[in-house]
Design an enzyme around this catalytic site. Sequence first.
Site, mmCIF file in Angstrom:
data_model
loop_
_atom_site.group_PDB
_atom_site.id
_atom_site.type_symbol
_atom_site.label_atom_id
_atom_site.label_comp_id
_atom_site.label_asym_id
_atom_site.label_seq_id
_atom_site.Cartn_x
_atom_site.Cartn_y
_atom_site.Cartn_z
ATOM 1 N N ARG A 3 0.842 -1.190 0.000
ATOM 2 C CA ARG A 3 0.000 0.000 0.000
ATOM 3 C C ARG A 3 0.885 1.251 0.000
ATOM 4 N NH1 ARG A 3 -5.116 1.542 -1.217
ATOM 5 N NH2 ARG A 3 -6.114 2.810 0.380
ATOM 6 N N THR A 281 -6.752 -1.148 -4.645
ATOM 7 C CA THR A 281 -7.939 -1.463 -5.555
ATOM 8 C C THR A 281 -7.917 -2.108 -7.001
ATOM 9 O OG1 THR A 281 -8.842 -0.242 -5.127
ATOM 10 C CG2 THR A 281 -9.467 -0.406 -5.915
ATOM 11 N N THR A 299 -4.467 -1.122 -6.932
ATOM 12 C CA THR A 299 -5.183 0.142 -7.146
ATOM 13 C C THR A 299 -4.263 1.354 -7.173
ATOM 14 O OG1 THR A 299 -6.928 1.588 -6.247
ATOM 15 C CG2 THR A 299 -5.647 0.376 -4.644
ATOM 16 N N ASN A 301 -6.224 4.059 -6.834
ATOM 17 C CA ASN A 301 -7.465 4.689 -6.369
ATOM 18 C C ASN A 301 -8.402 4.983 -7.533
ATOM 19 O OD1 ASN A 301 -9.309 5.388 -4.509
ATOM 20 N ND2 ASN A 301 -8.530 7.427 -4.098
ATOM 21 N N ASP A 323 -7.928 8.240 0.299
ATOM 22 C CA ASP A 323 -8.458 7.132 1.103
ATOM 23 C C ASP A 323 -8.284 7.395 2.599
ATOM 24 O OD1 ASP A 323 -9.481 5.635 -0.942
ATOM 25 O OD2 ASP A 323 -7.844 4.189 -1.031
ATOM 26 N N GLY A 375 -13.845 0.474 -5.059
ATOM 27 C CA GLY A 375 -13.814 1.348 -3.879
ATOM 28 C C GLY A 375 -14.552 0.711 -2.710
HETATM 29 O O1 DON Z 1 -7.980 0.948 -1.592
HETATM 30 C C1 DON Z 1 -9.138 1.293 -1.821
HETATM 31 O O2 DON Z 1 -10.082 0.953 -1.125
HETATM 32 C C2 DON Z 1 -9.445 2.156 -3.051
HETATM 33 N N1 DON Z 1 -8.270 2.944 -3.383
HETATM 34 C C3 DON Z 1 -9.885 1.261 -4.201
HETATM 35 C C4 DON Z 1 -10.257 2.042 -5.457
HETATM 36 C C5 DON Z 1 -11.005 1.269 -6.453
HETATM 37 O O3 DON Z 1 -11.366 0.128 -6.264
HETATM 38 C C6 DON Z 1 -11.329 1.967 -7.720
HETATM 39 N N2 DON Z 1 -12.029 1.088 -8.591
HETATM 40 N N3 DON Z 1 -13.024 1.182 -9.156
#
Ligand code: DON
Length: 472
Positions: A3, A281, A299, A301, A323, A375
């Site tokens: 991350r 993500t 991801t 984001n 986030d 997300g």
């Molecule tokens: O880590 C997370 O929860 C977000 N950054 C995920 C973003 C995401 O899934 C975008 N997709 N549609």
Amino acid sequence: DYREMAPAAASRNMFLDAEGDVDRVKARHSVHSSGVPGTVAGMIYALENYGTMSLKQVIKPAIELARKGFPVSRSLASSLVRYSDYLGSDPASSNYFYRADGEFYQAGEMLVQKDLAATLKRISKNGRDGFYTGKTADLLIAQMRRNAGIISYEDLLNYRVVERQPVCGDYRSNRVCAMPPPSSGGVHLIQMLNILEGWDLYALGHNSAAYLHRLVESMRRAYADRSLHLGDPDFYAVPAKQLMDKRYAAELREQIDLAEASRSKDIKPMPARLITESPETTHYATWDRWGNVVSNTYTINFSYGSGISVAGAGFLLNNEMDDFSSKPGSANGYGLIGGEANAIQPGKRPLSSMTPTIVFDPQGEPIVATGSPGGSTIITVVLQMLLNVIDFDMGIAEATAAPRIHHQWLPDTLRYERGISVDTLNILTEMGHSLGDKPVRLGVTQSIASDKNKIKYAASDPRREGAAAIPE
Ligand code: DON
């Protein structure tokens, strides 16, 4: 855990304007929205510690695709049109994602990424140093400096991959393992499964009003807990054990009125007094013939991250800093709210919802690997995948295609996909649920499952093109 990390110069109120409100553009679409990237370090760590091939071998196809280009798919072409304000406002991004004559790429035209190929070559040659120092680092820092950004050379050098134990829980006779904090995915997936385990879901009927009501009420309670208790475990004592405790799930189940929707404003996160623990993500799945399984969610984001590319290096910068909870009670890009646990601190990792998951049968054999983008909706999408397979006995393709719902406590809205019957939606409205005004798309899963004879089945979600299920 690869991350992103908050830069050393990040601070709690960095996204607040003079009035103390969250500056959404700064938090989501500026060089400040980028956390220190972890992908390159994470992938190299996994390869060096668990892989069998060389870095050169695994990067080569990507270099070729960047250098020679790949045909733009119909969905990429239309997405680039849709995002043209976002990407077009950054000179490097518009150079990378739009034709030199300023026109849009048509489906079938080749998208060539020369700068990205050069960056990938530097990584191929020098490993981690090809990204975190040298020319790539110079380009990234130059991009920061042009816009008064705060990621420094030291931040790049200090990026650390952390190997963490997955969180696991038992659901019926299976063991479910998923991503631990700094993602909230695994903890709340297991929490919701624990609540739901108390009912015979199969007998209620898939996507019946009685079933969806129980799902929504479980989701509402889990996401309330997320808002208070989840953050980077290196900075905040996340009460993961308590949240995944079967007794706590039983208490929550007791509170659920089976006839009527509760109001999110009446639902509070688990009181801190229950916490006794000391401080301590894009998704893909692969499965090899020896039974090694990888479930990976990736991801930057938003689609196209911050929309800003590192000029000369050919890649987009993430906007994962959004986030974090920039201000208690103020929603992020997914409508999620949070507080102290997920406040911005230097070196901290923003809370995620990613839920890469592997399910094991009672003999400890893997039976399902799944995960999704989306997300805040990721956790509930993965939840319904597991319920479809475990409770409703669906094959992995059927489990993928079945219509889904989502609830995240706040906003107090039940989102649903086309395909949930209108009769059912009417019953849910009568029960007091507030429905979204129109159907939405929820998640894009990529999954592999194994049956009793160890025959493997893969399913790529039809909700989005451009992915495939490929046999070994
Ligand atoms: O880590 C997370 O929860 C977000 N950054 C995920 C973003 C995401 O899934 C975008 N997709 N549609």
